[in-house]
Write an enzyme that holds these catalytic residues in place. Sequence first.
Site, short mmCIF file in Angstrom:
data_model
loop_
_atom_site.label_atom_id
_atom_site.label_comp_id
_atom_site.label_asym_id
_atom_site.label_seq_id
_atom_site.Cartn_x
_atom_site.Cartn_y
_atom_site.Cartn_z
N ASN A 1 59.76 32.16 28.88
CA ASN A 1 59.29 33.28 29.72
C ASN A 1 57.77 33.48 29.69
OD1 ASN A 1 59.67 34.24 27.06
ND2 ASN A 1 59.74 36.33 27.81
N GLY B 1 62.85 33.41 20.94
CA GLY B 1 63.92 33.16 21.91
C GLY B 1 65.00 34.20 21.79
N SER B 2 66.19 33.82 22.20
CA SER B 2 67.30 34.79 22.23
C SER B 2 67.84 35.04 20.82
CB SER B 2 68.42 34.23 23.11
OG SER B 2 68.85 33.00 22.58
N GLU C 1 61.43 35.81 16.48
CA GLU C 1 60.98 36.76 17.51
C GLU C 1 62.08 36.79 18.56
OE1 GLU C 1 58.24 38.60 17.40
OE2 GLU C 1 57.38 37.72 15.61
N CYS D 1 59.98 40.00 27.11
CA CYS D 1 60.86 40.48 26.04
C CYS D 1 60.63 41.95 25.72
CB CYS D 1 60.67 39.64 24.80
SG CYS D 1 58.95 39.58 24.27
N GLU E 1 70.43 42.64 27.09
CA GLU E 1 69.08 42.66 27.67
C GLU E 1 69.16 42.10 29.10
OE1 GLU E 1 65.31 39.95 26.24
OE2 GLU E 1 67.28 39.05 26.28
#
Length: 456
Positions: free
Chosen positions: A113, A186-187, A208, A242, A332
């Site tokens: 992203n 990432g996720s 993160e 994010c 999310e």
Amino acid sequence: MIEDLVQSQRDFFASQQTKIVTYRKQYLKRLRKELVANEDAICDALYIDFKKPKFEVLATETQMVLSELKYIIDHLEFWSKPVKVGATWTNFPSSDWIYSEPYGNVLVIAPWNYPFLLTMSPLIGALAAGNTVVLKPSELTPETSKVIAKIIEKVFPKEYVSVVEGGIPVSQELLTKKWNYIFFTGSSRVGKIVYKSAAEHLTPVTLELSGKNPCIVDATASITLAAKRIVWGKFLNAGQTCIAPDYILVEKTVKDRLVEALKLNIRKFYGDPIEESNDFARITTDSHYNKLKGLLEGENILFGGTCKDAERFIEPTLVDEPGFKNDLMKDEIFGPILPIISYDSEEDIHKYVTQHENPLALYVFSTNKKFQKRIIDKYGFGGGVINDTVMQITNKRLPFGGVGQSGIGGYHGKHSFDLFSHKKAIIRKPNWIDIPIRYAPYNIPIKWVKKIKHLF
Ligand code: NAD
């Protein structure tokens, strides 16, 4: 091939080269020079990947990286020095120190992203602290991944920094190796996979991750300004941020005013039709686009809702009062869809905010200081802003990271240097005196031993 690369980085770290602070600085400066020379190429790559507007690439990726580089280069010598701390009577006489030592070989795995920022920013911190690095950019932004690989190859010898391009199998193979530190963005789903792999070797990690970020607007807020700042933070990067506000909780009495102000600002920012705006990005992948489009089905749309499959375009969209158990409120959203939910009381806020564990960000728009404080104190989340969105990422003196489900560890500026350094405790003692009371046979009266706590 990956095994050979990892071994070459281990050997290089063992050669002690990266322990020399001037060596690190010299490479950080070379990196800065190469990034400046390639700024246009980076912008072009991000445009090809998901039509990210040049302004947004500069403001949220390259210039942030350059600013981080400058700050770290300027402070590195000072941060790298051992830090003296107060000594205790138990060691009298002594001088006590904290040494910052690099972990060794670092693996950085990045998402799509902010594909440039989130690859380079951890790299800079890891290098500043004296580590070697293997970077694994996201395969879903292939042009950006290529530019990063080209820049890194030009600046660094492979045994110092290397880019390994590729998708999930490559990432999985990298994770089977032994690293001294893993930095993953990432996720939360993949974060758990990374954490498990790291545990095999007792490798420390920074994760993160993601979260469902509430944006609370009470009746005392400046609605005009709140709307402007929410629209900017939410629709930047087409909502694929994010720390973007995920949903709005607005006090019922000001909801209509807020909705009108949000609509007005979306039009002001992106014009009509929005798909012709040069200032609005696209959804990066087909699968994410289809997921987002699916979330809009059957919803009560207050604004937007247009989707164009060929371009993976989703218009900035406001959704009215999705139910508590609605799909939009499960995970999310990570796209340009903004649910608006009204509340009557702080119990209503509590019900929504605690539906998900520890968001990465939380925003409060209010001029009521007591309300601001209650919200900030009550909930656990990565970081946030009062009366704005997203801007917590812009101050290098603030740690950036999540907590609980949204991550482990914070970085940026000095926090990055500390994150990638082991803090080694050293006590330095002279030989001219040796106070004997600790040695056996223990002849000291017990009532004296009980006073030892005052000496630590
Ligand atoms: P992702 O977790 O799918 O992928 C991230 C990286 O992991 C990629 O490089 C990918 O190749 C690799 N990967 C994917 N599946 C893997 C697997 N099974 N095993 C090993 N490696 C695997 O994340 P994404 O979709 O690229 O990025 C979006 C997510 O990242 C969002 O959830 C967003 O909230 C989060 N994010 C967090 C931050 C933050 O700073 N906390 C910043 C940006 C994005």
